[in-house]
Each structure stands twice: as C-alpha cells, then as structure tokens.
Design a protein around this motif. Structure first.
Motif, PDB file in Angstrom:
ATOM      1  N   ASN A 250     -74.224  25.573 -31.878  1.00  0.00           N
ATOM      2  CA  ASN A 250     -75.075  25.346 -30.607  1.00  0.00           C
ATOM      3  C   ASN A 250     -74.630  26.447 -29.614  1.00  0.00           C
ATOM      4  N   PHE A 251     -74.074  27.662 -30.001  1.00  0.00           N
ATOM      5  CA  PHE A 251     -73.786  28.677 -29.102  1.00  0.00           C
ATOM      6  C   PHE A 251     -74.937  29.480 -29.012  1.00  0.00           C
ATOM      7  N   PRO A 252     -75.561  29.952 -27.748  1.00  0.00           N
ATOM      8  CA  PRO A 252     -76.561  30.758 -27.541  1.00  0.00           C
ATOM      9  C   PRO A 252     -76.622  32.087 -28.186  1.00  0.00           C
ATOM     10  N   PHE A 253     -76.611  32.452 -29.449  1.00  0.00           N
ATOM     11  CA  PHE A 253     -76.694  33.625 -30.315  1.00  0.00           C
ATOM     12  C   PHE A 253     -77.935  34.494 -30.005  1.00  0.00           C
ATOM     13  N   LYS A 254     -79.033  34.064 -30.241  1.00  0.00           N
ATOM     14  CA  LYS A 254     -80.224  34.801 -30.228  1.00  0.00           C
ATOM     15  C   LYS A 254     -80.572  35.400 -29.173  1.00  0.00           C
ATOM     16  N   GLN A 255     -80.707  37.035 -29.460  1.00  0.00           N
ATOM     17  CA  GLN A 255     -81.272  37.546 -28.194  1.00  0.00           C
ATOM     18  C   GLN A 255     -82.121  38.747 -28.672  1.00  0.00           C
ATOM     19  N   ASP A 256     -83.304  38.795 -27.847  1.00  0.00           N
ATOM     20  CA  ASP A 256     -84.201  39.893 -28.450  1.00  0.00           C
ATOM     21  C   ASP A 256     -84.409  40.034 -29.997  1.00  0.00           C
ATOM     22  N   GLY A 257     -84.689  38.601 -30.469  1.00  0.00           N
ATOM     23  CA  GLY A 257     -85.136  38.267 -31.934  1.00  0.00           C
ATOM     24  C   GLY A 257     -84.129  38.745 -32.769  1.00  0.00           C
ATOM     25  N   ARG A 258     -82.854  38.946 -32.344  1.00  0.00           N
ATOM     26  CA  ARG A 258     -81.968  39.220 -33.305  1.00  0.00           C
ATOM     27  C   ARG A 258     -80.968  37.966 -33.391  1.00  0.00           C
ATOM     28  N   ASP A 259     -80.803  37.657 -34.578  1.00  0.00           N
ATOM     29  CA  ASP A 259     -79.740  36.677 -34.751  1.00  0.00           C
ATOM     30  C   ASP A 259     -78.312  37.087 -35.315  1.00  0.00           C
ATOM     31  N   LEU A 260     -77.461  36.921 -34.022  1.00  0.00           N
ATOM     32  CA  LEU A 260     -76.252  37.616 -34.275  1.00  0.00           C
ATOM     33  C   LEU A 260     -75.354  36.732 -35.158  1.00  0.00           C
ATOM     34  N   ARG A 261     -75.757  35.444 -34.956  1.00  0.00           N
ATOM     35  CA  ARG A 261     -74.764  34.521 -35.866  1.00  0.00           C
ATOM     36  C   ARG A 261     -74.907  34.882 -37.210  1.00  0.00           C
ATOM     37  N   ALA A 262     -76.114  34.965 -37.605  1.00  0.00           N
ATOM     38  CA  ALA A 262     -76.361  35.074 -39.183  1.00  0.00           C
ATOM     39  C   ALA A 262     -75.619  36.588 -39.407  1.00  0.00           C
ATOM     40  N   GLU A 263     -75.812  37.488 -38.515  1.00  0.00           N
ATOM     41  CA  GLU A 263     -74.995  38.697 -38.977  1.00  0.00           C
ATOM     42  C   GLU A 263     -73.553  38.779 -38.993  1.00  0.00           C
ATOM     43  N   ARG A 264     -73.005  37.906 -38.212  1.00  0.00           N
ATOM     44  CA  ARG A 264     -71.576  37.566 -38.227  1.00  0.00           C
ATOM     45  C   ARG A 264     -71.267  36.743 -39.553  1.00  0.00           C
ATOM     46  N   LEU A 265     -72.057  36.002 -39.960  1.00  0.00           N
ATOM     47  CA  LEU A 265     -71.567  35.393 -40.948  1.00  0.00           C
ATOM     48  C   LEU A 265     -71.549  35.964 -42.247  1.00  0.00           C
ATOM     49  N   ASP A 266     -72.709  37.082 -42.216  1.00  0.00           N
ATOM     50  CA  ASP A 266     -72.609  37.817 -43.384  1.00  0.00           C
ATOM     51  C   ASP A 266     -71.545  38.853 -43.520  1.00  0.00           C
ATOM     52  N   LEU A 267     -71.150  39.114 -42.307  1.00  0.00           N
ATOM     53  CA  LEU A 267     -69.546  39.871 -42.303  1.00  0.00           C
ATOM     54  C   LEU A 267     -68.544  38.948 -42.944  1.00  0.00           C
ATOM     55  N   VAL A 268     -68.636  37.871 -42.612  1.00  0.00           N
ATOM     56  CA  VAL A 268     -67.560  36.759 -43.180  1.00  0.00           C
ATOM     57  C   VAL A 268     -67.781  36.860 -44.741  1.00  0.00           C
ATOM     58  N   LYS A 269     -68.974  36.468 -45.128  1.00  0.00           N
ATOM     59  CA  LYS A 269     -69.116  36.545 -46.577  1.00  0.00           C
ATOM     60  C   LYS A 269     -68.714  37.793 -47.282  1.00  0.00           C
ATOM     61  N   LYS A 270     -68.957  38.875 -46.633  1.00  0.00           N
ATOM     62  CA  LYS A 270     -68.622  40.088 -47.202  1.00  0.00           C
ATOM     63  C   LYS A 270     -67.063  40.235 -47.277  1.00  0.00           C
ATOM     64  N   GLN A 271     -66.491  39.588 -46.217  1.00  0.00           N
ATOM     65  CA  GLN A 271     -64.705  39.826 -46.222  1.00  0.00           C
ATOM     66  C   GLN A 271     -64.240  39.112 -47.306  1.00  0.00           C
ATOM     67  N   ILE A 272     -64.729  37.978 -47.633  1.00  0.00           N
ATOM     68  CA  ILE A 272     -64.500  36.911 -48.824  1.00  0.00           C
ATOM     69  C   ILE A 272     -64.606  37.741 -49.984  1.00  0.00           C
ATOM     70  N   LEU A 273     -65.809  38.518 -50.215  1.00  0.00           N
ATOM     71  CA  LEU A 273     -66.120  39.135 -51.397  1.00  0.00           C
ATOM     72  C   LEU A 273     -65.291  40.342 -51.593  1.00  0.00           C
ATOM     73  N   SER A 274     -64.578  41.055 -50.653  1.00  0.00           N
ATOM     74  CA  SER A 274     -64.083  42.043 -50.560  1.00  0.00           C
ATOM     75  C   SER A 274     -62.401  41.622 -51.276  1.00  0.00           C
ATOM     76  N   GLN A 275     -62.078  40.660 -51.197  1.00  0.00           N
ATOM     77  CA  GLN A 275     -61.019  40.209 -51.922  1.00  0.00           C
ATOM     78  C   GLN A 275     -60.986  39.887 -53.395  1.00  0.00           C
ATOM     79  N   PRO A 276     -59.910  40.553 -54.099  1.00  0.00           N
ATOM     80  CA  PRO A 276     -59.679  40.274 -55.590  1.00  0.00           C
ATOM     81  C   PRO A 276     -59.970  38.892 -56.145  1.00  0.00           C
ATOM     82  N   LEU A 277     -60.546  38.429 -57.189  1.00  0.00           N
ATOM     83  CA  LEU A 277     -60.558  37.244 -57.425  1.00  0.00           C
ATOM     84  C   LEU A 277     -59.515  36.479 -57.781  1.00  0.00           C
ATOM     85  N   ASN A 278     -58.313  37.155 -57.846  1.00  0.00           N
ATOM     86  CA  ASN A 278     -57.031  36.414 -57.993  1.00  0.00           C
ATOM     87  C   ASN A 278     -56.511  36.124 -56.359  1.00  0.00           C
ATOM     88  N   THR A 279     -57.040  36.637 -55.417  1.00  0.00           N
ATOM     89  CA  THR A 279     -56.823  36.061 -54.044  1.00  0.00           C
ATOM     90  C   THR A 279     -57.668  34.861 -53.749  1.00  0.00           C
TER      91      THR A 279
END
Length: 488
Positions: A250-279
């Motif tokens: 419920n944090f007010p993220f959306k500004q000028d039609g941009r969904d900053l929350r979705a963008e930040r969560l995509d970066l979290v996903k990218k961070q998880i995927l950057s790790q080798p499978l044995n991590t």
C-alpha cells in the motif's frame, strides 16, 4: 516419531496407555514438559553448524529500521474507539488506526500496516516516547534474521541502508552494505504489543501478539538492493534470504503512469536469478493485504526460490491468493495441525505449478510454517536441505527463548498446546494419526507430493507463558529453522 503416520484402529489401546502415562498433570503441571524439553535440547546439541572452512554464508536483504516498542493498551484509549473494529489496507486517521488495531487485537492476530498520514504518525511516536515502558531496538526482517544467523555461527552479509547509530546495534562481524551516505534518516516502526487475555474495552486478546505500523521512506524502495548485488559475487553465499518486501504494501508507488514497485521487484527477481543454482534462496513471507503486490510476488518471487517461511496467518493468506486470487486478512491464530498441513501441501503444489509456468530452473523444495503451538517443516527428500528433524527442534527452542527473552528454558514458564495425537489431514477418508510422544517429540514422516517424496516434521513448541518479546519472533524462528538445513 519416525516413519509413516500410524493407523488409528491398530493402536487404540496404545493411545489409552499413552494418555494415562503422559497426559496427566502433577503438582508441577503438564508432566510432558520435562521430557519434551530434554529431547529437543538433545536434538539441538547433536546437530551443530559448520565451522572454519565449513562455516556457511548467508546474504540477506532488504532494509532496516528502528523499532519503537510500546504497550498498546497504555498508548491507546478504548474510549476513543467509535463504532466496530474494522480492517483497513492503509491507515490515514486516528479513527481508522483504532478500528484496525482492535480488529486484530480481538483475534490475537499479528498485523503490519502503512500509515499514510505522516503528521499523525509523528504525533503517535511522540506520545509513545512519553510512556515509561517504551523502548528502542533494531528492527526489520533482514537485520533480525541476520543477527540470528550470526549468533548461530554463520558468516553474514546484510543489505540495509541505515545510520551509523543503527549500525551500532548490529554485531561488528556482520558485513553491512547498502549506503555510503552517513546522514541516513532511519525509518521508525511502531510495535504495539499486548499480552494474552489483555483487555481493550469489551475485547479480550486470545494470545500475546503485536500490531506494527510504519510510515517508511527508504524500505519500500529497497534502497540497498543494488549495493547488495554488487557484493554478492565476492561473498558467494550458500543461502540468499529475500525479506522486507511487505514494506511495499500500500505504499504510493505509481507516478506518471510508471509502476516503480513492479520495476523494483523485477530487480529482486534478477538478483535471485543471478545466483548459481547451488546458492539456495529463501523468501520470508509477512503480513500483506495489497492484492496487486501479492500477485506480483506469485509471478516475480515465489517461482524462483527454493524455500518459503511464514506463520499461520501468512500461510492462509498465501494459500488463498495462489488458489483463489483473494486476500485473507485474518485467520485462526491457533490452527489445528491437520488444517495447517493441508494448507502447507496445497501451497507447495501451487508454487510448484508456478515453477513450471515460469520455466524456473529452481523448484520449491522447502516450506517452514511456524505457529504458536508447533513448527512444521516440509522438505523434498534428496534436495539440498538437510537435518529437517533437528531444524524443527531448533526452531521450537528458539521460539521459546526469544519470546521469554532468555536462553534458559524454565518449565514453570512453559506450556504445551499440542494434544496427545493429531491428524495429518482434514480429509474425511483419513484414518491416520500421529501420536505425540514426549520422549520423541518431533514427529517426522514421508509423503509423495507433486511426484516427489517429501519429509514432513512437526515439533511442539514449549510456549513461553511470560512473553517478553513478540515482534521479531517469526524472523528469529525462521532463521533458526534454516541454520541447520544448509551444509557446505
């Protein structure tokens, strides 16, 4: 108790003997307490965290805060409550705050809410500081879990933006990354605590718990994410823990039609995927009410982690979102084992489905559910997760120690809510029960789920009857459940 659940008909007489021997009370209370305590301690003692070259390494994100603990019924006046208790996704007025607090108080349910009214929030902080028993502590899922991993012998990397003042509350050997700015303004969380049977107007709490409120600026943006990412390759963790995402609720993220929350969560996903499978990767659930955010988690986070940890409220909510696309605001604060296990199995299968839908190279292989009365851990056999039975025992002991705020477990401050036996499922055709043996208190058995053989372990909690701490219990319990399950 190892092996498959025992058939009810074949062991009725044994049940009667068990009940007579173990379930009676003596002058000192429940006679089961002493053998349960002893055997949980034995399991902990026999299973140690690796040291030296075998010392495991954990990286955790995101965020930190100052927790301001306050007695809820000292700060709030029930006479100010106008109308019935009511749930709100975010809090914008004193009236909404009182209704929301009372709604969860009467259920004894944990909750966490964003207050959009900064002026009111600052006023409440000022009022809290005037109370004689208010106190400051370090807060946030990642720092509290980091401290627990460190206490248990792990090497720790923490991603959190915090002031030098807040850093002093973290052990020196924990490596903190996330900010080069020395003038950081720490976010403050108000932790409104209450005890079992405490009253607020006509309402009585069925269990000790807490209501958390925040007006964060840093944590919802996951400001430490990039710097943690820079340090991950060199640190080379055995485990990556993702937590604190509920600050986006419920944090007010959306500004000028941009969904900053979705963008930040995509970066979290990218961070998880950057790790080798044995991590291995673990996601720590929390109290969420924002459906859009929860749906983001089901597509951007859950399909890519190996493990999920949560309490009984969060399990019901996650299960409902995955199965029906609906939020459950409050659930039974002390569910039957059979009910929780059914939800655990269903959640496991639904997340496994997400693994396939998103073509993830990872598959969910572990779920830990912690409740007031018991710990339940499911792991896939043959996966990287080890020592499930000992992990359940360790989580149970940590629950008592943390809430009582003492390393010593005193029997006169303990109680057991687990009955002499429990069903493993609520299904009508089920005729299997597990019998709770105080001399073998952690019950483990095998099942087949999603074409994989899994082990499920249930450990009773020696519930602390004189609660000193409630906020942060889940973080400490979840971390304790993980510390013995990763081996180098």
């Amino acid at each position: 108790m190892a092996g498959a659940p025992v058939k009810l008909g074949s062991i009725l007489s044994f049940c009667i003997v068990l009940y007579a021997v173990f379930y009676r009370k003596d002058n000192f209370g429940d006679v089961r307490l002493s053998p349960v305590k002893q055997h949980l301690l034995d399991l902990e003692r026999e299973n140690k965290v690796g040291a030296g070259v075998n010392q495991p390494r954990v990286a955790l994100g995101y965020g930190a805060c100052h927790d301001l603990f306050v007695n809820a019924t000292s700060l709030l006046n029930a006479k100010d409550l106008k109308g019935s208790p009511e749930h709100f996704n975010e809090i914008s007025s004193k009236e909404e705050f009182l209704k929301s607090f009372t709604y969860f108080f009467k259920h004894g349910a944990a909750a966490e809410r964003f207050m959009s009214n900064s002026k009111l929030y600052d006023e409440l902080v000022e009022e809290s500081l005037k109370l004689p028993d208010s106190r400051w502590a370090i807060g946030g899922n990642a720092p509290l879990m980091a401290k627990r991993f460190y206490i248990e012998g792990w090497k720790v990397l923490l991603g959190a933006k915090m002031s030098n003042k807040l850093k002093k509350l973290i052990p020196n050997d924990i490596q903190i990354v996330g900010s080069e700015d020395t003038e950081v303004r720490d976010d403050v969380h108000m932790i409104l605590e209450y005890k079992t049977d405490e009253t607020f107007g006509p309402y009585k709490s069925p269990r000790a718990n807490r209501y958390i409120m925040h007006n964060d600026e840093n944590n919802p943006l996951l400001t430490s994410l990039e710097m943690l990412g820079e340090h991950l390759p060199k640190f080379n963790p055995n485990l990556l823990v993702i937590s604190g995402l509920q600050m986006m609720d419920n944090f007010p993220f959306k500004q000028d039609g941009r969904d900053l929350r979705a963008e930040r969560l995509d970066l979290v996903k990218k961070q998880i995927l950057s790790q080798p499978l044995n991590t291995l990767s673990h996601f720590e659930m929390a109290s969420y009410v924002d459906l859009e955010l929860l749906l983001h988690l089901t597509t951007k986070i859950l399909p890519y982690v190996d493990s999920v940890g949560m309490n009984e409220q969060e399990l019901s909510n996650l299960n409902s979102v995955l199965e029906h696309g609906e939020v459950i605001v409050v659930a039974d604060s002390n569910p039957r084992v059979a009910t929780a296990l059914d939800q655990l199995r269903k959640t496991f299968q639904l997340i496994r489905q997400k693994n396939k839908e998103h073509g993830s190279k990872r598959k969910l292989t572990r779920i830990h559910v912690h409740t007031l009365a018991y710990q339940a851990i499911l792991t896939v056999k043959g996966s990287e997760w080890k020592r499930t039975k000992a992990a359940a025992a360790k989580a149970s002991l940590t629950a008592h120690r943390y809430v009582c705020n003492s390393q010593n477990i005193e029997l006169d401050k303990c109680k057991l809510l687990l009955d002499d036996s429990f069903s493993t499922t609520t299904e009508d055709n089920n005729n299997s029960r597990v019998f709770f043996e105080p001399t073998k208190p952690v019950a483990c058995w095998d099942e087949v789920l999603d074409n994989d053989e899994v082990e499920i372990c249930v450990a009773p909690v020696l519930i602390c009857t004189e609660a000193q701490l409630t906020a942060g219990a889940g973080d400490n319990i979840s971390a304790a459940g993980l510390v013995l399950q990763v081996e180098k």
